[in-house]
Design a protein around this motif. Structure first.
Motif, mmCIF file in Angstrom:
data_model
loop_
_atom_site.group_PDB
_atom_site.id
_atom_site.type_symbol
_atom_site.label_atom_id
_atom_site.label_comp_id
_atom_site.label_asym_id
_atom_site.label_seq_id
_atom_site.Cartn_x
_atom_site.Cartn_y
_atom_site.Cartn_z
ATOM 1 N N MET A 145 -3.611 -5.607 0.999
ATOM 2 C CA MET A 145 -3.804 -5.041 1.785
ATOM 3 C C MET A 145 -2.291 -4.455 2.100
ATOM 4 S SD MET A 145 -7.129 -4.420 3.021
ATOM 5 C CE MET A 145 -7.032 -3.898 4.534
ATOM 6 N N GLN A 146 -2.001 -3.329 3.201
ATOM 7 C CA GLN A 146 -1.028 -2.177 3.124
ATOM 8 C C GLN A 146 -0.730 -2.835 4.744
ATOM 9 O OE1 GLN A 146 -1.305 1.758 3.157
ATOM 10 N NE2 GLN A 146 -2.372 2.004 2.011
ATOM 11 N N SER A 147 0.758 -2.716 4.932
ATOM 12 C CA SER A 147 1.183 -3.371 5.948
ATOM 13 C C SER A 147 0.058 -3.125 7.388
ATOM 14 C CB SER A 147 2.993 -3.119 5.945
ATOM 15 O OG SER A 147 2.807 -1.584 6.135
ATOM 16 N N ASP A 148 -0.250 -2.085 7.287
ATOM 17 C CA ASP A 148 -0.886 -1.531 8.380
ATOM 18 C C ASP A 148 -2.322 -2.700 8.499
ATOM 19 O OD1 ASP A 148 -2.808 -1.231 6.745
ATOM 20 O OD2 ASP A 148 -3.360 0.644 7.416
ATOM 21 N N GLY A 149 -2.918 -4.220 7.622
ATOM 22 C CA GLY A 149 -3.871 -4.380 7.697
ATOM 23 C C GLY A 149 -5.094 -4.755 7.756
ATOM 24 N N ILE A 150 -5.433 -2.188 7.573
ATOM 25 C CA ILE A 150 -6.593 -1.969 7.894
ATOM 26 C C ILE A 150 -6.626 -0.919 6.775
ATOM 27 C CG2 ILE A 150 -7.585 0.345 8.581
ATOM 28 C CD1 ILE A 150 -6.181 -0.924 11.471
ATOM 29 N N HIS A 151 -5.777 -0.380 5.614
ATOM 30 C CA HIS A 151 -5.598 -0.167 4.316
ATOM 31 C C HIS A 151 -5.981 -1.077 3.225
ATOM 32 C CE1 HIS A 151 -5.419 3.052 7.440
ATOM 33 N NE2 HIS A 151 -6.390 3.517 6.787
ATOM 34 N N PRO A 152 -6.617 -0.277 2.281
ATOM 35 C CA PRO A 152 -5.920 -1.117 1.216
ATOM 36 C C PRO A 152 -5.019 -0.675 -0.206
ATOM 37 C CG PRO A 152 -7.621 -0.543 0.967
ATOM 38 C CD PRO A 152 -7.480 -0.704 2.351
ATOM 39 N N THR A 153 -4.040 -1.604 -0.554
ATOM 40 C CA THR A 153 -3.051 -1.364 -1.412
ATOM 41 C C THR A 153 -3.642 -0.386 -2.550
ATOM 42 O OG1 THR A 153 -2.875 -3.382 -2.723
ATOM 43 C CG2 THR A 153 -1.433 -3.171 -0.662
ATOM 44 N N ALA A 154 -2.514 -0.188 -3.737
ATOM 45 C CA ALA A 154 -3.250 0.430 -4.773
ATOM 46 C C ALA A 154 -3.952 -0.762 -5.854
ATOM 47 C CB ALA A 154 -2.255 1.018 -5.708
ATOM 48 N N ASP A 155 -3.126 -1.815 -5.833
ATOM 49 C CA ASP A 155 -3.286 -2.807 -5.837
ATOM 50 C C ASP A 155 -5.480 -3.148 -5.926
ATOM 51 O OD1 ASP A 155 -1.121 -3.454 -7.529
ATOM 52 O OD2 ASP A 155 -1.038 -4.704 -6.469
ATOM 53 N N ALA A 156 -5.862 -3.189 -4.981
ATOM 54 C CA ALA A 156 -6.927 -2.896 -4.552
ATOM 55 C C ALA A 156 -7.981 -2.562 -4.709
ATOM 56 C CB ALA A 156 -7.004 -3.251 -2.970
ATOM 57 N N GLN A 157 -8.027 -1.044 -5.630
ATOM 58 C CA GLN A 157 -8.331 -0.150 -5.255
ATOM 59 C C GLN A 157 -9.169 -0.237 -6.788
ATOM 60 O OE1 GLN A 157 -8.844 2.556 -3.504
ATOM 61 N NE2 GLN A 157 -7.116 1.277 -2.478
ATOM 62 N N PRO A 158 -8.766 -0.470 -8.019
ATOM 63 C CA PRO A 158 -9.447 -0.933 -9.052
ATOM 64 C C PRO A 158 -10.752 -2.530 -8.678
ATOM 65 C CG PRO A 158 -7.459 -1.833 -9.641
ATOM 66 C CD PRO A 158 -7.645 -0.714 -8.520
ATOM 67 N N ILE A 159 -10.526 -3.397 -7.181
ATOM 68 C CA ILE A 159 -11.523 -4.241 -6.870
ATOM 69 C C ILE A 159 -12.942 -3.734 -6.107
ATOM 70 C CG2 ILE A 159 -11.419 -6.060 -5.542
ATOM 71 C CD1 ILE A 159 -9.225 -6.782 -6.262
ATOM 72 N N ILE A 160 -12.305 -2.605 -5.200
ATOM 73 C CA ILE A 160 -13.526 -1.793 -4.181
ATOM 74 C C ILE A 160 -13.903 -1.084 -5.558
ATOM 75 C CG2 ILE A 160 -13.481 0.432 -3.196
ATOM 76 C CD1 ILE A 160 -10.921 -0.368 -1.979
ATOM 77 N N LEU A 161 -13.430 -0.386 -6.674
ATOM 78 C CA LEU A 161 -15.055 0.051 -7.805
ATOM 79 C C LEU A 161 -15.382 -0.603 -7.610
ATOM 80 C CD1 LEU A 161 -15.505 2.841 -9.370
ATOM 81 C CD2 LEU A 161 -13.443 2.421 -11.271
ATOM 82 N N ASP A 162 -15.216 -2.149 -8.433
ATOM 83 C CA ASP A 162 -16.467 -3.300 -8.899
ATOM 84 C C ASP A 162 -16.774 -3.448 -7.359
ATOM 85 O OD1 ASP A 162 -14.859 -3.135 -11.386
ATOM 86 O OD2 ASP A 162 -13.410 -4.597 -10.935
ATOM 87 N N ASN A 163 -16.433 -3.144 -6.403
ATOM 88 C CA ASN A 163 -17.611 -3.553 -5.742
ATOM 89 C C ASN A 163 -19.214 -2.159 -5.564
ATOM 90 O OD1 ASN A 163 -16.304 -6.016 -4.396
ATOM 91 N ND2 ASN A 163 -15.635 -4.910 -2.648
ATOM 92 N N VAL A 164 -18.350 -1.551 -5.826
ATOM 93 C CA VAL A 164 -19.210 0.049 -6.117
ATOM 94 C C VAL A 164 -20.418 -0.265 -6.758
ATOM 95 C CG1 VAL A 164 -19.705 2.515 -5.563
ATOM 96 C CG2 VAL A 164 -17.675 1.310 -4.228
#
Length: 181
Positions: A145-164
């Motif tokens: 997660m980015q420092s705001d605690g709300i938005h995912p980092t670039a490293d999280a994006q492939p995981i999001i795609l795998d969730n979808v």
């Protein structure tokens, strides 16, 4: 159709999960990202008819509601706006994949239950595929997660795609089969 979670907020556009989806499809389908950071379901509903009319999609990925929740807007209002977009999609002949989100615990359990319940009730009522929580295995991992605690980092994006992907892939196969007949 989404908010900052699909608009690659805070990272390079090509690192976002929607861009990664386009790469995975490798030209087999056109991916149009109509996501805007800060978008609420109300704003999305206002823009949606024009987008559907211009693009005439076969599949709509609907990822909105997070900003409604963060602003404490009534879940019934969010539900009505999402229902409008679902109905417009279905009237245009598009299938809908609903991408659910959750909000932080400090909003209280009753509000959170009502909020997340919107996605489940819409999926049931309209017989939609549902990804219950887009940020599954991401939201509670500070490294993703980015420092705001709300938005995912670039490293999280492939995981999001795998969730979808498990919900989206059968829809893509069905659409491909229908168009090749």
């Amino acid at each position: 159709m989404g908010d900052s979670l699909s608009a690659a907020y805070g990272i390079e556009q090509e690192q976002g999960w929607v861009s990664l989806l386009a790469e995975r499809l490798d030209g087999d389908a056109q991916v149009v990202n109509a996501s805007i950071s800060g978008e609420t379901t109300s704003g999305g509903a206002q823009r949606f008819a024009d987008i559907i009319g211009q693009r005439q999609p076969d599949i709509v990925l609907l990822e909105l509601g997070g900003n409604d929740g963060l602003r404490g807007l009534p879940p019934a209002q969010m539900r009505a706006n999402l229902a409008t977009m679902i109905e417009q999609s279905q009237q245009a002949g598009a299938e809908v994949l609903l991408l659910g989100i959750d909000i932080p615990p400090n909003y209280g359990q009753a509000y959170r239950d009502a909020f997340t319940g919107v996605y489940h009730s819409l999926a049931q009522e309209y017989e939609l595929s549902l990804v219950p929580f887009l940020l599954e295995d991401i939201a509670l991992n500070q490294q993703l997660m980015q420092s705001d605690g709300i938005h995912p980092t670039a490293d999280a994006q492939p995981i999001i795609l795998d969730n979808v992907w498990p919900a989206l892939e059968p829809m893509l196969e069905e659409t491909y089969q229908a168009s090749s007949q």
